[in-house]
Scaffold this active site. Structure first.
Site, PDB file in Angstrom:
ATOM      1  N   ASP A  94       0.848  -1.192   0.000  1.00 18.21           N
ATOM      2  CA  ASP A  94       0.000   0.000   0.000  1.00 18.21           C
ATOM      3  C   ASP A  94       0.888   1.248   0.000  1.00 18.21           C
ATOM      4  OD1 ASP A  94      -2.428   1.361   0.205  1.00 18.21           O
ATOM      5  OD2 ASP A  94      -2.508   1.237   2.400  1.00 18.21           O
ATOM      6  N   HIS A 190      -7.686  10.059   3.668  1.00 21.40           N
ATOM      7  CA  HIS A 190      -7.233   9.071   4.654  1.00 21.40           C
ATOM      8  C   HIS A 190      -7.547   9.499   6.085  1.00 21.40           C
ATOM      9  CE1 HIS A 190      -4.685   7.888   1.176  1.00 21.40           C
ATOM     10  NE2 HIS A 190      -4.971   6.684   1.635  1.00 21.40           N
ATOM     11  N   GLY A 191      -7.700   8.486   6.940  1.00 24.78           N
ATOM     12  CA  GLY A 191      -7.842   8.740   8.368  1.00 24.78           C
ATOM     13  C   GLY A 191      -9.288   8.844   8.823  1.00 24.78           C
ATOM     14  N   GLY A 234      -8.912   5.812   1.124  1.00 23.56           N
ATOM     15  CA  GLY A 234      -9.542   6.694   2.107  1.00 23.56           C
ATOM     16  C   GLY A 234     -11.040   6.508   2.206  1.00 23.56           C
ATOM     17  N   ASN A 276     -10.371   0.764  -0.370  1.00 22.48           N
ATOM     18  CA  ASN A 276      -9.448   0.614   0.767  1.00 22.48           C
ATOM     19  C   ASN A 276     -10.087   1.082   2.067  1.00 22.48           C
ATOM     20  OD1 ASN A 276      -7.624  -0.080  -1.178  1.00 22.48           O
ATOM     21  ND2 ASN A 276      -6.135   1.502  -0.662  1.00 22.48           N
ATOM     22  N   SER A 279      -9.115   2.720   8.575  1.00 19.62           N
ATOM     23  CA  SER A 279      -9.486   3.453   9.787  1.00 19.62           C
ATOM     24  C   SER A 279     -10.708   2.871  10.490  1.00 19.62           C
ATOM     25  CB  SER A 279      -9.744   4.930   9.459  1.00 19.62           C
ATOM     26  OG  SER A 279      -8.573   5.520   8.956  1.00 19.62           O
TER      27      SER A 279
HETATM   28  P1  13P Z   1      -9.017   4.978   5.452  1.00 18.06           P
HETATM   29  O1  13P Z   1      -8.093   5.766   6.317  1.00 18.06           O
HETATM   30  O2  13P Z   1     -10.203   5.797   5.030  1.00 18.06           O
HETATM   31  O3  13P Z   1      -9.451   3.701   6.092  1.00 18.06           O
HETATM   32  O4  13P Z   1      -8.234   4.597   4.096  1.00 18.06           O
HETATM   33  C1  13P Z   1      -7.306   3.545   4.072  1.00 18.06           C
HETATM   34  C2  13P Z   1      -6.476   3.546   2.833  1.00 18.06           C
HETATM   35  O5  13P Z   1      -6.750   4.218   1.869  1.00 18.06           O
HETATM   36  C3  13P Z   1      -5.309   2.667   2.812  1.00 18.06           C
HETATM   37  O6  13P Z   1      -4.546   2.828   1.650  1.00 18.06           O
HETATM   38  O1  G3H Z   2      -3.109   4.560   3.633  1.00 16.16           O
HETATM   39  C1  G3H Z   2      -3.092   4.573   4.845  1.00 16.16           C
HETATM   40  C2  G3H Z   2      -3.355   3.377   5.675  1.00 16.16           C
HETATM   41  O2  G3H Z   2      -4.433   3.615   6.524  1.00 16.16           O
HETATM   42  C3  G3H Z   2      -2.145   2.906   6.420  1.00 16.16           C
HETATM   43  O3  G3H Z   2      -1.720   3.806   7.377  1.00 16.16           O
HETATM   44  O4  G3H Z   2       0.806   3.907   7.357  1.00 16.16           O
HETATM   45  O5  G3H Z   2      -0.515   4.366   9.454  1.00 16.16           O
HETATM   46  O6  G3H Z   2      -0.350   2.054   8.533  1.00 16.16           O
HETATM   47  P1  G3H Z   2      -0.358   3.534   8.230  1.00 16.16           P
HETATM   48 ZN    ZN Z   3      -4.530   4.813   0.881  1.00 13.99          ZN
END
Ligand code: 13P
Ligand code: G3H
Ligand code: ZN
Length: 331
Positions: A94, A190-191, A234, A276, A279
């Site tokens: 990822d 994200h997040g 995200g 994906n 969170s």
């Molecule tokens: P979230 O933070 O919305 O769960 O997204 C995760 C993500 O895109 C990992 O690549």
């Molecule tokens: O893309 C983001 C994912 O939620 C992974 O986040 O690098 O904190 O594991 P992380």
């Molecule tokens: Zn991502």
């Protein structure tokens, strides 16, 4: 020592994306960092008959070690069989940020990598992505690339700002890079804090409603690249019942807002073949752990709080597969 993913029983994303495209669902991209998350993901996807993409982020590699995570994914293939169904499992890097990192993952058995060069200018993004594709395709490894910038971890400067994908760029990008799927920016981020309350509107129940995703951008991309697998990052929905449980048991998460599930349901039916989610899983585990430790103050055996956290994650992901992504009962 190099190993090829096929020797580990893993698959690339080609066939699962073809099936997702033809049947209007999205394959889950679930992140894992530890055994409990991996168990929950595999249990949920076996029980719902869903393909799954196991995602390893930069943070996961730092926390758990890339080699260990790879062996855990190999174990997951055997675990799924033991649970009764050999669902297709891809092991995916990822947000890979360099050719060297993508190569190192491919060489140790990953079946799919993301090269995220979206912060670079268009031609540089193409150059870096193309180099990864050339190496990956020799070994039948899938490559996800990205055009456009999501708010959150990808934007080091101002977390709230995103740059939507420009549909007029996608044909040239896909042709020149040869990538297998494309992550686009249409308003996800994200997040757990995707929008500020000021960016939202209030509905009649006094709930904050975030700005809708840019389905016009998604439609335009789909029109330019018919049948090409699109990826949404995200895409956590930040369930408010989990936030309430966390805050009722000592947490302090203010203004956590996600993407409404009905919009993800709609996206899953389109060319979006991978969604994906990380969170929401973190929130499910945290809420179970906080609740357990708060209500059972005598507990000190980690299995007594990691167990409920694992169960909560499994239930959440079963529901996502069945009710949001539509990936259940496909295998
Ligand atoms: P979230 O933070 O919305 O769960 O997204 C995760 C993500 O895109 C990992 O690549
Ligand atoms: O893309 C983001 C994912 O939620 C992974 O986040 O690098 O904190 O594991 P992380
Ligand atoms: Zn991502």
């Amino acid at each position: 020592m190099s190993v090829h993913y096929k020797e580990l029983g893993l698959v690339n994303t080609k066939e699962m994306f073809e099936r997702a495209m033809a049947n209007g669902f999205a394959v889950p991209g679930y992140n894992f960092n530890n055994m409990e998350q991996l168990q929950a993901i595999i249990q949920a996807c076996v029980e719902t008959g869903s393909p799954v993409i196991l995602q390893v982020s930069a943070g996961a590699r730092k926390y758990a070690n890339q080699t260990l995570l790879r062996y855990m994914a190999q174990g997951a293939v055997e675990y799924a069989k033991e649970l009764g169904k050999a669902i297709p499992i891809a092991l995916h890097l990822d947000h890979g940020n360099s050719f060297e990192l993508c190569k190192s993952c491919i060489d140790m058995g990953f079946s799919s990598v993301m090269i995220d060069a979206s912060q670079h200018p268009f031609d540089k993004n193409i150059e870096i992505t193309k180099e990864v594709v050339e190496y990956a395709h020799k070994l039948d490894v899938s490559v996800e690339a990205e055009l456009g910038i999501l708010a959150g971890i990808e934007d080091d400067v101002v977390a709230e700002k995103s740059t939507y994908t420009k549909p007029e760029e996608v044909i040239e990008f896909a042709e020149r890079t040869g990538c297998d799927s494309l992550a686009i920016s249409i308003g996800t981020s994200h997040g757990a804090f995707k929008f500020t309350p000021e960016q939202c509107t209030l509905n009649e129940n006094g709930e904050l409603i975030p700005p809708p995703l840019k389905f016009d951008v998604l439609d335009a991309v789909e029109e330019k690249l018919p049948g090409f697998p699109i990826v949404l990052h995200g895409s956590s929905s930040v369930p408010q019942d989990l936030i309430t449980t966390i805050n009722n048991h000592g947490g302090a998460l203010q203004d956590a807002i996600g993407i409404p599930e009905d919009q993800l349901r709609q996206a899953s039916k389109s060319a979006v073949c991978k969604i994906n989610i990380d969170s929401d899983g973190r929130l499910a585990m945290t809420s179970a752990i906080r609740e357990t430790l708060d209500e059972q103050q005598e507990v000190f055996d980690p299995r007594k709080f990691f167990g409920p956290a694992r169960d909560a994650l499994k239930i959440l992901y079963m529901r996502k597969n069945r009710e949001v992504l539509g990936s259940a009962d496909r295998y």
